[in-house]
Design an enzyme around this catalytic site. Sequence first.
Site, short mmCIF file in Angstrom:
data_model
loop_
_atom_site.label_atom_id
_atom_site.label_comp_id
_atom_site.label_asym_id
_atom_site.label_seq_id
_atom_site.Cartn_x
_atom_site.Cartn_y
_atom_site.Cartn_z
N HIS A 159 2.11 17.20 17.51
CA HIS A 159 1.77 15.79 17.76
C HIS A 159 1.27 15.55 19.18
CE1 HIS A 159 4.67 14.78 14.22
NE2 HIS A 159 3.53 15.27 13.82
N PRO A 252 23.43 16.14 14.05
CA PRO A 252 24.76 15.51 13.90
C PRO A 252 24.84 14.70 12.60
CG PRO A 252 23.57 14.60 15.80
CD PRO A 252 22.69 15.61 15.17
N GLU A 253 23.69 14.46 11.98
CA GLU A 253 23.68 13.68 10.73
C GLU A 253 22.91 14.40 9.64
OE1 GLU A 253 23.56 9.43 13.17
OE2 GLU A 253 22.13 9.82 11.54
C1 BV8 Z 1 -1.46 12.71 9.01
C2 BV8 Z 1 3.28 11.26 18.55
C3 BV8 Z 1 -3.46 13.10 7.76
C4 BV8 Z 1 3.10 9.87 19.06
C5 BV8 Z 1 4.10 11.09 16.25
C6 BV8 Z 1 3.23 11.91 3.28
C7 BV8 Z 1 4.18 11.05 2.88
C8 BV8 Z 1 4.35 9.83 3.58
C9 BV8 Z 1 3.56 9.47 4.67
C10 BV8 Z 1 2.62 10.34 5.05
C11 BV8 Z 1 2.43 11.54 4.37
N1 BV8 Z 1 1.43 12.19 4.97
C12 BV8 Z 1 0.97 11.44 6.02
C13 BV8 Z 1 1.69 10.30 6.07
C14 BV8 Z 1 1.52 9.27 7.05
C15 BV8 Z 1 2.31 9.55 8.33
C16 BV8 Z 1 3.80 9.63 8.11
O1 BV8 Z 1 4.39 10.67 7.99
N2 BV8 Z 1 4.41 8.44 8.08
C17 BV8 Z 1 5.89 8.41 7.97
C18 BV8 Z 1 6.40 7.38 8.94
C19 BV8 Z 1 6.31 8.10 6.59
N3 BV8 Z 1 1.87 10.80 8.93
C20 BV8 Z 1 0.79 10.74 9.73
O2 BV8 Z 1 0.14 9.75 9.94
C21 BV8 Z 1 0.39 12.06 10.37
N4 BV8 Z 1 -1.01 12.30 10.20
O3 BV8 Z 1 -0.75 12.88 8.06
O4 BV8 Z 1 -2.84 12.89 9.02
C22 BV8 Z 1 -3.43 11.78 7.11
C23 BV8 Z 1 -3.90 10.69 7.81
C24 BV8 Z 1 -3.84 9.47 7.17
C25 BV8 Z 1 -3.26 9.30 5.90
C26 BV8 Z 1 -2.79 10.44 5.24
C27 BV8 Z 1 -2.87 11.69 5.84
C28 BV8 Z 1 0.61 12.01 11.91
C29 BV8 Z 1 2.03 11.80 12.21
C30 BV8 Z 1 2.27 11.97 13.72
C31 BV8 Z 1 2.55 10.66 14.40
N5 BV8 Z 1 2.88 10.86 15.80
N6 BV8 Z 1 4.37 11.32 17.56
C32 BV8 Z 1 4.31 9.36 19.80
O5 BV8 Z 1 5.23 10.14 20.07
O6 BV8 Z 1 4.28 8.18 20.15
S1 BV8 Z 1 5.39 11.13 15.10
C33 BV8 Z 1 6.85 11.00 16.06
O7 BV8 Z 1 7.80 10.43 15.19
C34 BV8 Z 1 7.46 12.28 16.53
O8 BV8 Z 1 6.49 13.19 16.96
C35 BV8 Z 1 8.22 12.74 15.29
O9 BV8 Z 1 7.36 13.42 14.42
C36 BV8 Z 1 8.61 11.43 14.65
C37 BV8 Z 1 10.02 11.07 15.00
O10 BV8 Z 1 10.82 11.86 14.18
P1 BV8 Z 1 11.95 12.80 14.86
O11 BV8 Z 1 11.35 13.61 15.94
O12 BV8 Z 1 12.63 13.45 13.77
O13 BV8 Z 1 12.89 11.73 15.60
P2 BV8 Z 1 13.86 10.63 14.94
O14 BV8 Z 1 14.23 9.74 16.02
O15 BV8 Z 1 13.26 10.08 13.70
O16 BV8 Z 1 15.14 11.48 14.49
C38 BV8 Z 1 15.93 12.11 15.46
C39 BV8 Z 1 16.87 13.03 14.70
O17 BV8 Z 1 17.63 13.76 15.66
C40 BV8 Z 1 17.87 12.28 13.81
O18 BV8 Z 1 17.99 12.96 12.57
C41 BV8 Z 1 19.17 12.36 14.60
O19 BV8 Z 1 20.30 12.43 13.75
C42 BV8 Z 1 19.00 13.68 15.33
N7 BV8 Z 1 19.74 13.80 16.60
C43 BV8 Z 1 20.13 12.80 17.43
N8 BV8 Z 1 20.78 13.34 18.51
C44 BV8 Z 1 20.77 14.70 18.33
C45 BV8 Z 1 20.09 14.99 17.12
N9 BV8 Z 1 19.91 16.24 16.66
C46 BV8 Z 1 20.43 17.26 17.41
N10 BV8 Z 1 21.06 17.07 18.60
C47 BV8 Z 1 21.27 15.82 19.09
N11 BV8 Z 1 21.92 15.64 20.24
#
Ligand code: BV8
Length: 279
Positions: A159, A252-253
Amino acid sequence: MTKGESIFYCHEKAQKARMILLRFLCLFVAKDLSATIAGMQISEELRRRFAEAERVLVLTGAGISAESGVPTFRGGGNTAVWKGMRFDVISSAEMVERDLPAVWEWFDYRRNFMDSILPNPAHYEIARWQERFPDFTLVTQNVDGLHQKAGSRDVVELHGNVWRARCTVCGLGHDMSQSARPDACPSCGHELRPDVVLFGEMLPRGAFEFASSKAASCDLCFVIGTSALVYPAAGLPGIARAAGAYVCEVNPERTPLSDLCDEVITGKAGEVVPRIGAQ
Ligand code: BV8
């Protein structure tokens, strides 16, 4: 001590021997108990596969940087993160079209925030793994650059990276970790934008293809600190599992991936990952 008289019957010596044994037992039990208590049970199976693995893939998300003080997105796109705007709104291709200065404000804020942030033990442990395994691939969704700061090389940044900008027309890249961002592209004069992948945008050319080819050929895959809601990144562990790799989640989850994993270690990356490596 006469012949045939075992050490246990010679009072002082028996006493000392028993104390040494007891202390040893306590140490051993405490060590194991602490791991169990903290729910960080690392199975013998994982220990064995870690010791024998040749091709390893690690996928990380925001959770690995949580203990460094980087806020997570908690649940992918639908939480308000900036000026009341949802994450997948401010970090979207559509917002770049509509209001690039607002997008820059959001990423300038995060870049300045990152300036004082340091990697944590999980980042450093993973950096060591690149020397340990013949074929090691680190794939991250994070744009924070903390893996590189910890010494990881060839990080597959699915990303993008908050420290880079690129021209909206000619695509020329600009490294903001060395110098401030110029107002316009030094080469063609057009606008620069953050070199990150926004929602609705394609991933960097070849990055996902490379990551999925490594997932399809690895024998051990770790999924660390991701809610596994954003695609196509969240699809990588499934590719590894389908190809027969042993998949281990550290979080953790529970996540939508937990049921697919061979092993789920419930704990914080900064505490668990060094334990996995410490064998
Ligand atoms: C794309 C950069 C082609 C910017 C980011 C299929 C199904 C559904 C939707 C889609 C699909 N395919 C495509 C989509 C659309 C979309 C998508 O996935 N939407 C989601 C919301 C449903 N995907 C896209 O648009 C991607 N492009 O597919 O292109 C295309 C285009 C158009 C239409 C179709 C296809 C591009 C996605 C990239 C977006 N950019 N980041 C920025 O940072 O501002 S995404 C960004 O959010 C991050 O990079 C990361 O990927 C995501 C956040 O998720 P996590 O990193 O997992 O973080 P989160 O906070 O959610 O979770 C934290 C976890 O850590 C938790 O589980 C927690 O329990 C745990 N945790 C907490 N503390 C700890 C811990 N673990 C360990 N130790 C700890 N101490």
